[in-house]
Design an enzyme around this catalytic site. Structure first.
Site, PDB file in Angstrom:
ATOM      1  N   ASP A   5       2.744  -7.193   3.365  1.00  0.00           N
ATOM      2  CA  ASP A   5       3.483  -6.754   4.840  1.00  0.00           C
ATOM      3  C   ASP A   5       4.256  -8.407   4.932  1.00  0.00           C
ATOM      4  O   ASP A   5       3.334  -9.341   5.420  1.00  0.00           O
ATOM      5  CB  ASP A   5       2.822  -6.541   5.708  1.00  0.00           C
ATOM      6  CG  ASP A   5       2.102  -5.360   5.481  1.00  0.00           C
ATOM      7  OD1 ASP A   5       1.825  -4.926   4.398  1.00  0.00           O
ATOM      8  OD2 ASP A   5       2.360  -4.415   6.345  1.00  0.00           O
ATOM      9  N   HIS A  58       6.313  -8.857   7.924  1.00  0.00           N
ATOM     10  CA  HIS A  58       6.133  -8.329   9.751  1.00  0.00           C
ATOM     11  C   HIS A  58       6.784  -9.426  10.383  1.00  0.00           C
ATOM     12  O   HIS A  58       6.659 -10.260  11.611  1.00  0.00           O
ATOM     13  CB  HIS A  58       5.364  -8.070   9.967  1.00  0.00           C
ATOM     14  CG  HIS A  58       4.854  -6.709   9.978  1.00  0.00           C
ATOM     15  ND1 HIS A  58       5.150  -5.684  10.825  1.00  0.00           N
ATOM     16  CD2 HIS A  58       3.604  -6.296   9.323  1.00  0.00           C
ATOM     17  CE1 HIS A  58       4.620  -4.555  10.494  1.00  0.00           C
ATOM     18  NE2 HIS A  58       3.286  -5.128   9.762  1.00  0.00           N
ATOM     19  N   ASP A  65       7.132  -2.825   5.269  1.00  0.00           N
ATOM     20  CA  ASP A  65       7.012  -3.484   6.101  1.00  0.00           C
ATOM     21  C   ASP A  65       7.621  -4.910   6.678  1.00  0.00           C
ATOM     22  O   ASP A  65       6.501  -6.007   6.405  1.00  0.00           O
ATOM     23  CB  ASP A  65       6.018  -4.026   6.892  1.00  0.00           C
ATOM     24  CG  ASP A  65       4.873  -2.316   7.593  1.00  0.00           C
ATOM     25  OD1 ASP A  65       5.440  -1.069   7.026  1.00  0.00           O
ATOM     26  OD2 ASP A  65       3.953  -2.082   7.560  1.00  0.00           O
ATOM     27  N   ASP A 111       8.677  -5.137  12.470  1.00  0.00           N
ATOM     28  CA  ASP A 111       8.738  -5.446  13.158  1.00  0.00           C
ATOM     29  C   ASP A 111       7.400  -6.335  14.038  1.00  0.00           C
ATOM     30  O   ASP A 111       7.290  -6.811  13.153  1.00  0.00           O
ATOM     31  CB  ASP A 111       7.902  -3.870  13.682  1.00  0.00           C
ATOM     32  CG  ASP A 111       8.459  -2.794  13.563  1.00  0.00           C
ATOM     33  OD1 ASP A 111       9.953  -3.012  14.464  1.00  0.00           O
ATOM     34  OD2 ASP A 111       8.874  -1.291  13.194  1.00  0.00           O
ATOM     35  N   ARG A 112       7.014  -6.227  15.084  1.00  0.00           N
ATOM     36  CA  ARG A 112       5.596  -7.843  15.323  1.00  0.00           C
ATOM     37  C   ARG A 112       6.639  -8.490  15.618  1.00  0.00           C
ATOM     38  O   ARG A 112       7.007  -9.007  16.759  1.00  0.00           O
ATOM     39  CB  ARG A 112       5.107  -7.172  14.874  1.00  0.00           C
ATOM     40  CG  ARG A 112       4.406  -5.458  15.010  1.00  0.00           C
ATOM     41  CD  ARG A 112       2.235  -5.864  14.544  1.00  0.00           C
ATOM     42  NE  ARG A 112       2.370  -3.834  15.036  1.00  0.00           N
ATOM     43  CZ  ARG A 112       1.217  -3.717  16.168  1.00  0.00           C
ATOM     44  NH1 ARG A 112       1.672  -4.896  17.278  1.00  0.00           N
ATOM     45  NH2 ARG A 112       1.288  -2.297  16.100  1.00  0.00           N
ATOM     46  N   ASN A 138       5.773   1.779   6.114  1.00  0.00           N
ATOM     47  CA  ASN A 138       6.522   2.843   7.046  1.00  0.00           C
ATOM     48  C   ASN A 138       6.799   2.040   8.398  1.00  0.00           C
ATOM     49  O   ASN A 138       7.364   2.668   9.082  1.00  0.00           O
ATOM     50  CB  ASN A 138       4.317   3.032   7.415  1.00  0.00           C
ATOM     51  CG  ASN A 138       3.908   1.844   8.471  1.00  0.00           C
ATOM     52  OD1 ASN A 138       3.696   1.017   7.424  1.00  0.00           O
ATOM     53  ND2 ASN A 138       3.601   1.909   9.306  1.00  0.00           N
ATOM     54  N   HIS A 139       6.711   0.302   8.365  1.00  0.00           N
ATOM     55  CA  HIS A 139       7.687   0.307   8.778  1.00  0.00           C
ATOM     56  C   HIS A 139       8.984  -0.094   8.969  1.00  0.00           C
ATOM     57  O   HIS A 139      10.125  -0.120  10.385  1.00  0.00           O
ATOM     58  CB  HIS A 139       7.583  -1.402  10.251  1.00  0.00           C
ATOM     59  CG  HIS A 139       5.935  -1.071  11.182  1.00  0.00           C
ATOM     60  ND1 HIS A 139       6.395  -0.573  12.340  1.00  0.00           N
ATOM     61  CD2 HIS A 139       5.214  -0.797  10.411  1.00  0.00           C
ATOM     62  CE1 HIS A 139       5.032  -0.858  12.920  1.00  0.00           C
ATOM     63  NE2 HIS A 139       4.683  -0.847  11.701  1.00  0.00           N
ATOM     64  N   HIS A 185       3.559   0.697  -0.512  1.00  0.00           N
ATOM     65  CA  HIS A 185       3.167  -0.411   0.589  1.00  0.00           C
ATOM     66  C   HIS A 185       1.955   0.470   1.397  1.00  0.00           C
ATOM     67  O   HIS A 185       0.662  -0.129   1.544  1.00  0.00           O
ATOM     68  CB  HIS A 185       4.219   0.356   1.963  1.00  0.00           C
ATOM     69  CG  HIS A 185       3.991   0.036   3.024  1.00  0.00           C
ATOM     70  ND1 HIS A 185       3.646  -1.754   3.032  1.00  0.00           N
ATOM     71  CD2 HIS A 185       3.324   0.445   3.959  1.00  0.00           C
ATOM     72  CE1 HIS A 185       3.349  -2.024   4.514  1.00  0.00           C
ATOM     73  NE2 HIS A 185       3.054  -0.845   4.839  1.00  0.00           N
ATOM     74  N   ARG A 201      -5.681   5.451  11.104  1.00  0.00           N
ATOM     75  CA  ARG A 201      -4.411   5.382  11.865  1.00  0.00           C
ATOM     76  C   ARG A 201      -3.753   6.742  12.497  1.00  0.00           C
ATOM     77  O   ARG A 201      -3.353   6.874  13.333  1.00  0.00           O
ATOM     78  CB  ARG A 201      -2.858   4.937  11.075  1.00  0.00           C
ATOM     79  CG  ARG A 201      -3.432   3.834  10.102  1.00  0.00           C
ATOM     80  CD  ARG A 201      -2.716   3.251   8.928  1.00  0.00           C
ATOM     81  NE  ARG A 201      -2.857   2.197   8.397  1.00  0.00           N
ATOM     82  CZ  ARG A 201      -2.473   0.888   8.526  1.00  0.00           C
ATOM     83  NH1 ARG A 201      -2.214   0.526   9.317  1.00  0.00           N
ATOM     84  NH2 ARG A 201      -3.271   0.285   8.108  1.00  0.00           N
ATOM     85  N   HIS A 205      -0.670  -3.156   3.474  1.00  0.00           N
ATOM     86  CA  HIS A 205      -0.178  -2.355   5.560  1.00  0.00           C
ATOM     87  C   HIS A 205      -1.721  -2.749   5.655  1.00  0.00           C
ATOM     88  O   HIS A 205      -1.476  -1.761   6.893  1.00  0.00           O
ATOM     89  CB  HIS A 205      -1.047  -0.743   4.168  1.00  0.00           C
ATOM     90  CG  HIS A 205      -0.112   0.854   5.435  1.00  0.00           C
ATOM     91  ND1 HIS A 205       0.780   0.574   6.498  1.00  0.00           N
ATOM     92  CD2 HIS A 205      -1.333   1.809   5.475  1.00  0.00           C
ATOM     93  CE1 HIS A 205       0.587   1.418   7.401  1.00  0.00           C
ATOM     94  NE2 HIS A 205      -0.712   2.165   6.946  1.00  0.00           N
TER      95      HIS A 205
END
Length: 555
Positions: free
Chosen positions: A299, A301, A328, A331-332, A360-361, A409, A457, A484
């Site tokens: 990730d 991110h 990923d 995001d964030r 997943n993002h 992922h 999660r 992840h």
């Protein structure tokens, strides 16, 4: 109660409080896993204390373990139905999962228990707005069978304005808007202020559309992209159709200096990327020749400056220095657009230099909550939001390196016997479903226990070393590499060395204090060589700067 039992209970209560104090200190130091372990010890000594359960729920939330957070917060509520923090913690976890309607119920209960708490009132109001928006979008949404491709309506070769066809007639829009307004009114139990605001929005937008001035709104999907490159633009330029290394280097320098890429070139990169990805299978085979190497990153991110640091440590992507980024990307972090355009540009420059796997993002639901959608709207426009969503649906789901290393992922599956051919056959051109093989590839996590368990999660599952071993044996593989999850050292080796988690966003969200890592494989043996690195400085733009209002309130 015998005196000895009373004494034992008193001792347990005191020890539990000691563990809680230690857990609180660990939490303050951002050591959330340690805090969870300490709260667990407190709960084992005194499981009737709602505070311990709610505090552990908060720590789970910090680790994005929203399913576990909901379970703990529910336990707190069951112990003390009047404990407002139980509802608060559960509502926050529901919000983080995008379950706005469930969150609204919990925040309504918080407001009921704490009627004079301004913070509770503020969060309830934000939650009501989120639910109102959700109902409105549902009411005006177009059936999947009637949707048209955004990318197909855009031709970056046509410089200037190129309007596309409308998805929905104004009459249908008007009816949908009325239905949406009614749904909002009912859903908010007749809140006059909310309903009036919604009515004003609908009337203004509809009025604008009827006068023919609405070119790029929630109702009409005309592609109005001003792609004209002004003569004063001094940024990176693509000459013709070929993305060159010189262009990419210039773009990276501009990004470092917080300069944006022109929409015309951003559009070209994303559309070319779509064409490349659509030709790939859902499971991509990668061949690394003997004597060559291959790097896998986890990730990122939106941490662009840490991505650049990876390239400084390990070299830029090229045919002789290939990478796989394992989902990923966005995001964030608040430089997600810079990250995704960088990765896409390298892929366009040389498809064998870089491979990208979906996380997943890379989905509408996550991007709407965690910042990428807001960032793209701010730096580009609404059309690019839809364009990226389409392209994310084209990303492969997994890779296999030299028939030995399976890279994905999230993780493995809720059933045994899944073959690589089953993954290859997945129709991935959609938003991630909430169950099934595709969901589990993107969301699942390993667990130390054997067998399978519920997901911490709230999506996917947890799987043990025996599950990993059987999957590898069934498919003649040696190793699973996945991402992840944030890890203190940037990586973790589990399941008797058969599974490695790699995470490449150091000091995640500017608060976790973790290292980042990448794995370098050398052919033919493909022994994993793990390199770790620390975070580098970045401009003063906080993580989640573009995230939804309500989520920033809990960050």
């Amino acid at each position: 109660m015998p005196p000895s039992m009373a004494t034992e209970n008193s001792t347990n209560t005191s020890r539990a409080e000691e563990f809680k104090v230690q857990a609180n200190e660990a939490f303050k130091a951002h050591k959330y896993s340690q805090a969870i372990d300490l709260y667990t010890q407190a709960i084992e000594l005194n499981n009737d204390n709602a505070v311990y359960w709610a505090n552990r729920a908060f720590a789970h939330t910090k680790l994005e373990e929203y399913g576990s957070a909901i379970q703990d917060a529910t336990s707190a509520i069951e112990i003390d139905p009047k404990y407002s923090k139980g509802y608060y913690r559960r509502g926050a976890a529901y919000l983080a999962m995008g379950k706005f309607k469930e969150a609204l119920k919990d925040f309504q209960q918080v407001k009921k228990l704490c009627p004079n708490d301004p913070d509770a009132a503020k969060k309830l109001k934000e939650c009501e707005k989120a639910v109102m928006k959700l109902k409105f979008e549902e009411a005006i949404s177009v059936p999947e069978s009637e949707k048209r491709s955004v990318a197909d309506s855009i031709d970056y070769h046509t410089i200037g304005t190129s309007p596309g066809p409308s998805y929905v007639s104004l009459k249908v829009t008007a009816v949908a808007a009325a239905v949406a307004l009614l749904a909002v009114y009912v859903g908010t139990k007749g809140s006059i202020a909310v309903a009036t605001t919604a009515m004003a929005i609908v009337l203004v937008v509809l009025g604008t559309c009827w006068q023919g001035r609405c070119k790029e709104s929630v109702f009409t999907k005309g592609r109005t992209l001003d792609l004209e490159v002004d003569s004063q633009y001094s940024g990176a330029r693509i000459e013709g159709d070929v993305v060159t290394l010189d262009f990419v280097k210039k773009m990276l320098e501009d990004f470092k200096n917080q300069k944006f890429l022109h929409k015309r070139y951003a559009c070209q990169i994303v559309l070319q990327m779509r064409d490349l990805l659509r030709e790939l299978p859902s499971l991509v085979d990668i061949h690394v020749p003997d004597g060559k190497h291959f790097t896998v990153c986890g990730d990122v991110h939106g941490q662009f400056y840490d991505l650049i640091n990876i390239f400084e440590l390990n070299g830029l992507p090229s045919e002789d220095n290939p990478y796989l980024f394992n989902g990923d990307f966005v995001d964030r972090g608040s430089f997600s657009l810079e990250v995704i355009l960088t990765l896409f540009a390298f892929k366009c420059m040389c498809p064998s230099a870089i491979y990208l796997s979906r996380g997943n993002h890379e989905s509408k639901s996550m991007n709407k909550i965690y910042g990428f959608e807001g960032e793209v709207r701010s730096k580009l426009n609404d059309t690019f939001v839809e364009l990226f969503a389409e392209v994310f649906c084209c990303l492969p789901l997994a890779h296999v390196i030299n028939n030995k290393v399976f890279v994905v992922h999230g993780g493995l599956f809720s059933v045994d016997g899944v073959k690589l051919s089953d993954i290859h056959a997945i129709d991935r051109f959609c938003e991630p479903p909430e169950e099934g093989l595709m969901c589990e590839l993107l969301w699942s996590d390993p667990q130390p226990q054997l067998g399978r368990g519920p997901s911490k999660r709230g999506v996917g599952l947890s799987f043990g070393g025996d599950v990993t071993k059987r999957f590898l044996q069934d498919n003649n593989l040696d190793l699973v590499v996945r991402s992840h999850e944030v890890k203190d050292e940037g990586y973790e080796i589990e399941h008797d060395g058969k599974l490695i988690t790699v995470f490449s966003a150091p000091n995640y969200c500017d608060q976790m204090g973790n290292k980042g890592a990448f794995i370098r494989f050398e052919a033919p043996d493909l022994k994993p060589n793990i390199a770790t690195f620390s975070a580098v400085p970045h401009p003063d733009v906080k993580p989640m700067a573009y995230a939804n209002n309500f989520l920033r309130m809990f960050s």
